[in-house]
Design a protein around this motif. Structure first.
Motif, PDB file in Angstrom:
ATOM      1  N   ARG A 166       1.186  -6.473  -3.488  1.00 56.57           N
ATOM      2  CA  ARG A 166       0.744  -6.862  -2.150  1.00 56.57           C
ATOM      3  C   ARG A 166      -0.340  -5.894  -1.634  1.00 56.57           C
ATOM      4  O   ARG A 166      -1.092  -6.230  -0.721  1.00 56.57           O
ATOM      5  N   ARG A 198       7.864  -9.012  -7.673  1.00 56.12           N
ATOM      6  CA  ARG A 198       6.963 -10.103  -8.109  1.00 56.12           C
ATOM      7  C   ARG A 198       6.048  -9.590  -9.223  1.00 56.12           C
ATOM      8  O   ARG A 198       6.213  -8.465  -9.703  1.00 56.12           O
ATOM      9  N   ASP A 224       0.830  -1.218   0.000  1.00 51.33           N
ATOM     10  CA  ASP A 224       0.000   0.000   0.000  1.00 51.33           C
ATOM     11  C   ASP A 224       0.859   1.261   0.000  1.00 51.33           C
ATOM     12  O   ASP A 224       0.497   2.256  -0.629  1.00 51.33           O
ATOM     13  N   SER A 225       1.978   1.212   0.718  1.00 56.14           N
ATOM     14  CA  SER A 225       2.840   2.407   0.766  1.00 56.14           C
ATOM     15  C   SER A 225       3.377   2.726  -0.625  1.00 56.14           C
ATOM     16  O   SER A 225       3.407   3.884  -1.037  1.00 56.14           O
TER      17      SER A 225
HETATM   18  P1  NAP Z   1       4.319  -4.022   3.134  1.00 54.46           P
HETATM   19  O1  NAP Z   1       2.848  -4.245   3.020  1.00 54.46           O
HETATM   20  O2  NAP Z   1       5.117  -4.894   4.028  1.00 54.46           O
HETATM   21  O3  NAP Z   1       4.900  -4.115   1.654  1.00 54.46           O
HETATM   22  C1  NAP Z   1       6.278  -4.014   1.434  1.00 54.46           C
HETATM   23  C2  NAP Z   1       6.524  -4.224  -0.051  1.00 54.46           C
HETATM   24  O4  NAP Z   1       7.917  -4.050  -0.310  1.00 54.46           O
HETATM   25  C3  NAP Z   1       6.127  -5.617  -0.516  1.00 54.46           C
HETATM   26  O5  NAP Z   1       5.481  -5.545  -1.762  1.00 54.46           O
HETATM   27  C4  NAP Z   1       7.472  -6.338  -0.606  1.00 54.46           C
HETATM   28  O6  NAP Z   1       7.508  -7.273  -1.655  1.00 54.46           O
HETATM   29  C5  NAP Z   1       8.424  -5.213  -0.942  1.00 54.46           C
HETATM   30  N1  NAP Z   1       9.757  -5.469  -0.405  1.00 54.46           N
HETATM   31  C6  NAP Z   1      10.114  -5.716   0.878  1.00 54.46           C
HETATM   32  N2  NAP Z   1      11.444  -5.869   0.987  1.00 54.46           N
HETATM   33  C7  NAP Z   1      11.937  -5.736  -0.251  1.00 54.46           C
HETATM   34  C8  NAP Z   1      13.236  -5.791  -0.794  1.00 54.46           C
HETATM   35  N3  NAP Z   1      14.311  -6.011  -0.032  1.00 54.46           N
HETATM   36  N4  NAP Z   1      13.383  -5.601  -2.127  1.00 54.46           N
HETATM   37  C9  NAP Z   1      12.310  -5.359  -2.912  1.00 54.46           C
HETATM   38  N5  NAP Z   1      11.048  -5.281  -2.462  1.00 54.46           N
HETATM   39  C10 NAP Z   1      10.860  -5.478  -1.151  1.00 54.46           C
HETATM   40  O7  NAP Z   1       4.656  -2.544   3.603  1.00 54.46           O
HETATM   41  P2  NAP Z   1       3.861  -1.182   3.353  1.00 54.46           P
HETATM   42  O8  NAP Z   1       3.458  -1.032   1.946  1.00 54.46           O
HETATM   43  O9  NAP Z   1       4.737  -0.156   3.948  1.00 54.46           O
HETATM   44  O10 NAP Z   1       2.548  -1.335   4.224  1.00 54.46           O
HETATM   45  C11 NAP Z   1       2.654  -1.643   5.610  1.00 54.46           C
HETATM   46  C12 NAP Z   1       1.266  -1.691   6.229  1.00 54.46           C
HETATM   47  O11 NAP Z   1       0.676  -0.372   6.229  1.00 54.46           O
HETATM   48  C13 NAP Z   1       0.306  -2.584   5.469  1.00 54.46           C
HETATM   49  O12 NAP Z   1      -0.518  -3.227   6.383  1.00 54.46           O
HETATM   50  C14 NAP Z   1      -0.498  -1.609   4.631  1.00 54.46           C
HETATM   51  O13 NAP Z   1      -1.785  -2.071   4.299  1.00 54.46           O
HETATM   52  C15 NAP Z   1      -0.563  -0.375   5.534  1.00 54.46           C
HETATM   53  N6  NAP Z   1      -0.705   0.857   4.729  1.00 54.46           N
HETATM   54  C16 NAP Z   1      -1.971   1.299   4.443  1.00 54.46           C
HETATM   55  C17 NAP Z   1      -2.149   2.452   3.687  1.00 54.46           C
HETATM   56  C18 NAP Z   1      -3.540   2.937   3.400  1.00 54.46           C
HETATM   57  O14 NAP Z   1      -4.483   2.196   3.662  1.00 54.46           O
HETATM   58  N7  NAP Z   1      -3.716   4.138   2.900  1.00 54.46           N
HETATM   59  C19 NAP Z   1      -1.045   3.145   3.181  1.00 54.46           C
HETATM   60  C20 NAP Z   1       0.230   2.660   3.457  1.00 54.46           C
HETATM   61  C21 NAP Z   1       0.391   1.507   4.244  1.00 54.46           C
HETATM   62  P3  NAP Z   1       6.624  -8.637  -1.582  1.00 54.46           P
HETATM   63  O15 NAP Z   1       5.227  -8.223  -1.883  1.00 54.46           O
HETATM   64  O16 NAP Z   1       7.243  -9.484  -2.638  1.00 54.46           O
HETATM   65  O17 NAP Z   1       6.828  -9.165  -0.208  1.00 54.46           O
END
Ligand code: NAP
Length: 328
Positions: free
Chosen positions: A195, A191, A169-170
């Motif tokens: 996610r 991928r 989402d980020s």
């Molecule tokens: P996340 O959901 O953990 O996603 C991280 C992404 O980065 C994944 O797609 C992952 O790939 C990729 N990634 C991680 N390590 C990597 C690496 N070393 N090299 C390349 N790609 C890598 O983190 P997030 O997006 O920061 O979100 C965190 C939480 O906050 C989630 O629960 C999300 O729903 C929430 N959030 C919500 C909102 C909203 O509702 N407005 C906004 C932002 C965040 P893979 O998919 O292959 O694992």
């Protein structure tokens, strides 16, 4: 620098939704809380207000029918806490002793304090890939950042192609934000499926300015010290071939790490580094009198509203525990 011999009833470390909510509840329970809200520092990704300081519009926090800016929301949390009996130290806690009572801690500007109860609500910080070139171009506004909201409006990104690394989402949120400024936004994902939540993913896929770079990993950030970032070398995870993508900026959005380093292992963490609660339905840790709340314990929900709810629980747990100790 300041310190006093006074033992606080409760000290709250961290000033995101969990910390300020804990402060509001603790103050209204007459605990006269002291909040270490943090301070911007080159050594540390934490800033006062936490991750919402890097967010644009918050549309899912109940009570704001038209949405609210993240920094504006955190300012409102802070102001609400300061209406009550809350004191604030604008320092990062760098040392803490949870082994001896009363607990004691020290901030990075030298303030020391001690307390009967502590609430840890230090949140989580952005992750980096760890490439040398990423580190190099992160300095001096050369084009690598983990915060589109903070840096996205800089002239170097205007009407130019940029990239966002990540698939959650980020990443989608950062990419959508950058479509306001950049000519195109390339989402680099390792991928072939995002996610991100379905609604967010669809928004990205439907946006004409967003280009998906599926099955791709970053090998190197290209550029020089004068021009800053000029491109990225990507590797296709399937064919193993590399290609160059011309961009003027790269925004990292690959998740977060909970901010627990200052605890020096005094509390248990899970395999991802999140603090472990003694009882998952409460805020108690393995050390009596130490409570934890918000993203520092939560790898599952990580929402402002859930963090605020946990902050409330931590203050109530602390109040009840202090009352049991005869401290009210
Ligand atoms: P996340 O959901 O953990 O996603 C991280 C992404 O980065 C994944 O797609 C992952 O790939 C990729 N990634 C991680 N390590 C990597 C690496 N070393 N090299 C390349 N790609 C890598 O983190 P997030 O997006 O920061 O979100 C965190 C939480 O906050 C989630 O629960 C999300 O729903 C929430 N959030 C919500 C909102 C909203 O509702 N407005 C906004 C932002 C965040 P893979 O998919 O292959 O694992």
């Amino acid at each position: 620098m300041s310190s006093s011999n006074q033992v606080e009833k409760v000290i709250i470390v961290g000033s995101g939704p969990a910390g300020w909510t804990a402060a509001i509840y603790a103050a209204r329970a007459n605990l006269n809380p002291l909040v270490f809200e943090g301070a911007p520092s080159s050594k540390n990704e934490m800033i006062p207000g936490g991750q919402l300081m890097y967010t644009t519009e918050v549309e899912n926090y109940p009570g704001f029918p038209n949405g609210i800016d993240g920094p504006e929301m955190m300012q409102a949390f802070r102001e609400q806490a300061l209406r009550f009996d809350v004191r604030v130290v604008s320092e990062n806690v760098t040392e803490i002793d949870l082994k001896n009572r009363p607990f004691s801690l020290a901030g990075d500007e030298g303030t020391t304090a001690s307390a009967n109860a502590i609430i840890i609500s230090t949140g989580a910080s952005a992750n980096w890939l760890g490439l040398e070139s990423e580190k190099h171009f992160r300095m001096g506004g050369l084009g690598v950042t983990a915060c589109a909201t903070c840096d996205g409006a800089f002239p170097r990104f205007r009407d130019k192609p940029v990239a966002v690394v990540g698939g959650g989402d980020s990443a989608v949120e950062e990419a959508m934000f950058m479509t306001k400024f950049a000519s195109s936004v390339h989402i680099i994902h390792r991928r072939d499926k995002l996610r991100a939540s379905k609604i967010m993913a669809q928004r990205a896929l439907d946006n004409d300015k967003i280009v998906m770079e599926w099955n791709s990993t970053l090998e190197e950030v290209l550029g020089d010290d004068k021009a800053g970032v000029t491109g990225l070398r990507l590797r296709d995870t399937k064919s193993r071939e590399t290609r160059e993508l011309p961009v003027t900026g790269m925004f990292l959005a690959i998740g977060h790490t909970p901010n627990t380093a200052f605890l020096n292992g005094q509390l248990d963490t899970d395999e991802k580094g999140y603090l472990e609660l003694e009882d998952p339905y409460r805020s108690t840790t393995k050390i009596e009198g130490v409570f934890a709340a918000g993203d520092v314990v939560d790898s599952v929900y990580r929402q402002a509203i859930t963090a605020a709810g946990m902050g409330c629980k931590a203050a109530i747990d602390a109040e009840r525990w202090l009352a049991d100790q005869g401290i009210e």
